[in-house]
Design an enzyme around this catalytic site. Structure first.
Site, PDB file in Angstrom:
ATOM      1  N   ARG A 125       0.824  -1.216   0.000  1.00 22.87           N
ATOM      2  CA  ARG A 125       0.000   0.000   0.000  1.00 22.87           C
ATOM      3  C   ARG A 125       0.848   1.253   0.000  1.00 22.87           C
ATOM      4  O   ARG A 125       0.556   2.221  -0.672  1.00 22.87           O
ATOM      5  CB  ARG A 125      -0.910  -0.024   1.229  1.00 22.87           C
ATOM      6  CG  ARG A 125      -1.532   1.303   1.584  1.00 22.87           C
ATOM      7  CD  ARG A 125      -2.728   1.139   2.486  1.00 22.87           C
ATOM      8  NE  ARG A 125      -3.674   0.224   1.900  1.00 22.87           N
ATOM      9  CZ  ARG A 125      -4.561  -0.503   2.597  1.00 22.87           C
ATOM     10  NH1 ARG A 125      -4.613  -0.408   3.901  1.00 22.87           N
ATOM     11  NH2 ARG A 125      -5.382  -1.317   1.980  1.00 22.87           N
ATOM     12  N   TYR A 126       1.892   1.250   0.818  1.00 25.67           N
ATOM     13  CA  TYR A 126       2.739   2.431   0.959  1.00 25.67           C
ATOM     14  C   TYR A 126       3.944   2.296   0.024  1.00 25.67           C
ATOM     15  O   TYR A 126       4.305   1.196  -0.376  1.00 25.67           O
ATOM     16  CB  TYR A 126       3.215   2.559   2.405  1.00 25.67           C
ATOM     17  CG  TYR A 126       2.088   2.737   3.400  1.00 25.67           C
ATOM     18  CD1 TYR A 126       1.464   3.972   3.541  1.00 25.67           C
ATOM     19  CD2 TYR A 126       1.635   1.674   4.178  1.00 25.67           C
ATOM     20  CE1 TYR A 126       0.431   4.152   4.451  1.00 25.67           C
ATOM     21  CE2 TYR A 126       0.606   1.841   5.097  1.00 25.67           C
ATOM     22  CZ  TYR A 126       0.007   3.082   5.230  1.00 25.67           C
ATOM     23  OH  TYR A 126      -1.003   3.249   6.133  1.00 25.67           O
ATOM     24  N   ARG A 129       7.221   0.058   1.726  1.00 23.69           N
ATOM     25  CA  ARG A 129       7.115  -1.048   2.681  1.00 23.69           C
ATOM     26  C   ARG A 129       5.908  -1.914   2.380  1.00 23.69           C
ATOM     27  O   ARG A 129       4.923  -1.450   1.817  1.00 23.69           O
ATOM     28  CB  ARG A 129       7.065  -0.529   4.127  1.00 23.69           C
ATOM     29  CG  ARG A 129       5.993   0.494   4.401  1.00 23.69           C
ATOM     30  CD  ARG A 129       6.462   1.396   5.545  1.00 23.69           C
ATOM     31  NE  ARG A 129       5.416   2.291   6.016  1.00 23.69           N
ATOM     32  CZ  ARG A 129       5.085   3.434   5.421  1.00 23.69           C
ATOM     33  NH1 ARG A 129       5.692   3.806   4.303  1.00 23.69           N
ATOM     34  NH2 ARG A 129       4.139   4.197   5.930  1.00 23.69           N
ATOM     35  N   CYS A 138      -3.689 -17.207  15.621  1.00 25.67           N
ATOM     36  CA  CYS A 138      -3.221 -16.478  16.796  1.00 25.67           C
ATOM     37  C   CYS A 138      -3.348 -17.403  17.994  1.00 25.67           C
ATOM     38  O   CYS A 138      -4.126 -18.356  17.967  1.00 25.67           O
ATOM     39  CB  CYS A 138      -4.067 -15.230  17.043  1.00 25.67           C
ATOM     40  SG  CYS A 138      -3.729 -13.890  15.883  1.00 25.67           S
ATOM     41  N   CYS A 142      -8.761 -11.794  19.437  1.00 20.90           N
ATOM     42  CA  CYS A 142      -9.327 -10.558  19.967  1.00 20.90           C
ATOM     43  C   CYS A 142     -10.641 -10.307  19.239  1.00 20.90           C
ATOM     44  O   CYS A 142     -10.702 -10.410  18.010  1.00 20.90           O
ATOM     45  CB  CYS A 142      -8.365  -9.401  19.724  1.00 20.90           C
ATOM     46  SG  CYS A 142      -6.717  -9.718  20.389  1.00 20.90           S
ATOM     47  N   CYS A 145     -10.818  -7.891  16.141  1.00 18.58           N
ATOM     48  CA  CYS A 145      -9.731  -8.109  15.177  1.00 18.58           C
ATOM     49  C   CYS A 145     -10.019  -7.467  13.831  1.00 18.58           C
ATOM     50  O   CYS A 145     -11.070  -7.687  13.235  1.00 18.58           O
ATOM     51  CB  CYS A 145      -9.507  -9.611  14.980  1.00 18.58           C
ATOM     52  SG  CYS A 145      -8.213  -9.972  13.767  1.00 18.58           S
ATOM     53  N   ARG A 147      -8.592  -8.217  11.136  1.00 18.35           N
ATOM     54  CA  ARG A 147      -8.516  -9.251  10.090  1.00 18.35           C
ATOM     55  C   ARG A 147      -9.383 -10.451  10.414  1.00 18.35           C
ATOM     56  O   ARG A 147      -9.032 -11.587  10.091  1.00 18.35           O
ATOM     57  CB  ARG A 147      -7.070  -9.685   9.873  1.00 18.35           C
ATOM     58  CG  ARG A 147      -6.315  -8.653   9.114  1.00 18.35           C
ATOM     59  CD  ARG A 147      -5.032  -9.091   8.450  1.00 18.35           C
ATOM     60  NE  ARG A 147      -4.325  -7.850   8.202  1.00 18.35           N
ATOM     61  CZ  ARG A 147      -3.267  -7.434   8.876  1.00 18.35           C
ATOM     62  NH1 ARG A 147      -2.695  -8.205   9.780  1.00 18.35           N
ATOM     63  NH2 ARG A 147      -2.754  -6.255   8.633  1.00 18.35           N
ATOM     64  N   ASP A 306     -11.253  -0.475  14.066  1.00 26.65           N
ATOM     65  CA  ASP A 306     -11.732  -0.588  12.682  1.00 26.65           C
ATOM     66  C   ASP A 306     -13.170  -1.125  12.639  1.00 26.65           C
ATOM     67  O   ASP A 306     -13.541  -1.990  13.433  1.00 26.65           O
ATOM     68  CB  ASP A 306     -10.833  -1.534  11.883  1.00 26.65           C
ATOM     69  CG  ASP A 306      -9.490  -0.898  11.546  1.00 26.65           C
ATOM     70  OD1 ASP A 306      -9.432   0.341  11.453  1.00 26.65           O
ATOM     71  OD2 ASP A 306      -8.504  -1.649  11.382  1.00 26.65           O
ATOM     72  N   ASP A 343      -7.133   3.984  10.455  1.00 29.10           N
ATOM     73  CA  ASP A 343      -6.786   3.310   9.203  1.00 29.10           C
ATOM     74  C   ASP A 343      -7.998   3.516   8.295  1.00 29.10           C
ATOM     75  O   ASP A 343      -9.057   2.940   8.525  1.00 29.10           O
ATOM     76  CB  ASP A 343      -6.498   1.829   9.459  1.00 29.10           C
ATOM     77  CG  ASP A 343      -5.433   1.286   8.508  1.00 29.10           C
ATOM     78  OD1 ASP A 343      -5.267   1.868   7.418  1.00 29.10           O
ATOM     79  OD2 ASP A 343      -4.782   0.286   8.850  1.00 29.10           O
ATOM     80  N   LYS A 350      -3.095   4.653   7.070  1.00 25.62           N
ATOM     81  CA  LYS A 350      -3.197   5.226   8.406  1.00 25.62           C
ATOM     82  C   LYS A 350      -3.170   6.744   8.331  1.00 25.62           C
ATOM     83  O   LYS A 350      -2.235   7.319   7.779  1.00 25.62           O
ATOM     84  CB  LYS A 350      -2.032   4.732   9.259  1.00 25.62           C
ATOM     85  CG  LYS A 350      -2.057   3.237   9.495  1.00 25.62           C
ATOM     86  CD  LYS A 350      -0.799   2.788  10.226  1.00 25.62           C
ATOM     87  CE  LYS A 350      -0.740   1.288  10.351  1.00 25.62           C
ATOM     88  NZ  LYS A 350      -0.434   0.628   9.048  1.00 25.62           N
TER      89      LYS A 350
END
Ligand SMILES: *Cc1c(COP(=O)(O)O)cnc(C)c1O
Length: 382
Positions: A125-126, A129, A138, A142, A145, A147, A306, A343, A350
């Site tokens: 995206r950037y 990076r 995981c 959470c 999450c 994702r 999010d 985001d 971000k």
């Protein structure tokens, strides 16, 4: 004097928490990450042995599984007050009935990562990076999450990283100098697998910086062992971003794990999510920041939660985050103050949100406000 190596090791463990008795776990078992993973609580049956479940949690535990698995390590459970349904650690990982509701603003992939997924598992995206989604697992899931569309097998068996294609993409894209391994949690991969991946990345000359995003030091702290740290150290510079939202997550076990990472030369930052009822008060954010610094972790980002399906009950008004930063900046160490970001839904990346310190401009001078609200003028041209 005649102690066997086994005995010597067992005596080096601290006393396990009272909760260990529920499984009849010895210290060797409790502090063994494999034992922890094998004894995660995944269902109403498992959890009601540990916590006094509410009706809302019971309903959610029956209905929520098809979206995002429930899974909590015994270690993380041991940090909770089992009698408090509003325990800030519990709210993060035990679903409530609100999670079954979705709202118009919510999206499966709010940050549009799939749009920027150039090859399976690589999000570019950037400019300089990339983000690699190296696993969908995981140690603990959470409930907020970002994702949840992918993790815990939600995307089915088709979800995997195409490692050869990732390497080919990176070799070709010489502008990429920073590669971030995320997931899921990369530290659930075996040391040998991580070593192989990092070694592959280190064969690419323009990749200067490696980064790893993990919640393992919080959820499964004994996974952070000397062999893992020595493995990571060989691939320096490697920055580690942890994810921690409340000071009570940083007990002696997390502190040990984080200390070991820092002592191996791995710089640590924290990414937290602003969550209603968990850390949406300034006192909590300050205590979190100070505890992180005691653990030698620099607060990095504070994220607006999010808009993924079933997370509205966690979201705060964005002004809460900005006000939180305004209440910290100047009042405590600059190192303690994270950058609040949203985001952007739709894949804008971000976006930092800051209190207004530049109030205006008049007569060729900036009108600046300090943390207390006093005004100052500063010339703009020399
Ligand atoms: C967050 C993120 C990064 C890293 O961003 P930094 O601001 O450098 O920490 C890179 N790629 C994607 C897609 C991201 O979401």
């Amino acid at each position: 004097m005649c102690a066997s190596p086994h005995r010597t090791m067992s005596s080096s463990f601290p006393k396990p928490p009272p909760l260990a008795a529920l499984w009849g776990a010895s210290a060797e078992q409790w502090y063994d990450p494999t034992w922890q993973l094998q004894h995660c609580c995944r269902s109403e049956d498992d959890l009601q042995r540990v916590l006094n479940l509410t009706q809302s949690e019971r309903r959610a535990l029956r209905g929520v599984g098809r979206r995002l698995d429930v899974c909590v390590t015994p270690h993380f459970l041991s940090l909770m007050d089992p009698a408090d349904p509003a325990d800030p650690l519990r709210l993060q990982v035990i679903p409530r009935s609100e999670e079954l509701e979705t709202h118009p603003e919510e999206m499966r992939d709010p940050c549009a990562e799939e749009r920027d997924e150039k090859v399976p598992g690589l999000v570019h995206r950037y400019p300089d990076r990339v983000l690699l989604i190296v696993t969908d697992r995981c140690s603990t899931y959470c409930r907020y999450c970002t994702r949840s569309r992918i993790v815990s097998g939600a995307a089915g068996h088709g979800r995997h990283i195409d490692w050869e294609a990732v390497l080919a993409y990176l070799r070709e894209h010489t502008e990429v100098r920073d590669v971030l391994l995320s997931g899921g949690d990369p530290l659930l991969l075996a040391d040998e697998r991580l070593d192989a991946m990092l070694s592959d990345l280190r064969t690419i000359p323009h990749v200067e910086l490696l980064r790893l995003g993990t919640r393992v030091p919080i959820m499964l702290p004994r996974r952070v062992a000397p062999h893992l740290c020595a493995t990571l150290r060989r691939h320096a510079p490697l920055f580690v971003s942890i994810h921690c939202n409340h000071p009570r997550e940083l007990g002696s076990e997390a502190q040990r794990a984080l200390g070991l990472l820092v002592d191996h030369g791995l710089p640590l930052g924290n990414q937290s999510v602003l969550l209603r009822g968990v850390n949406d008060r300034t006192e909590v954010q300050l205590a979190l920041a100070h505890r992180l610094l005691q653990c030698r972790v620099r607060p990095y980002y504070l994220y607006q939660c999010d808009p993924v399906p079933g997370t509205r009950h966690f979201r705060t008004d964005p002004h809460v985050g900005v006000d939180m930063i305004a209440a910290m900046r100047g009042y405590t160490s600059g190192y303690a103050v994270p950058q609040f970001v949203i985001d952007a839904p739709g894949g804008g990346g971000k976006i930092p949100l800051n209190p207004h310190y530049v109030v205006g401009e008049e007569d060729g001078k900036l009108l600046l406000r300090n943390f207390r609200g006093d005004l100052f003028r500063y010339p703009t041209s020399f």
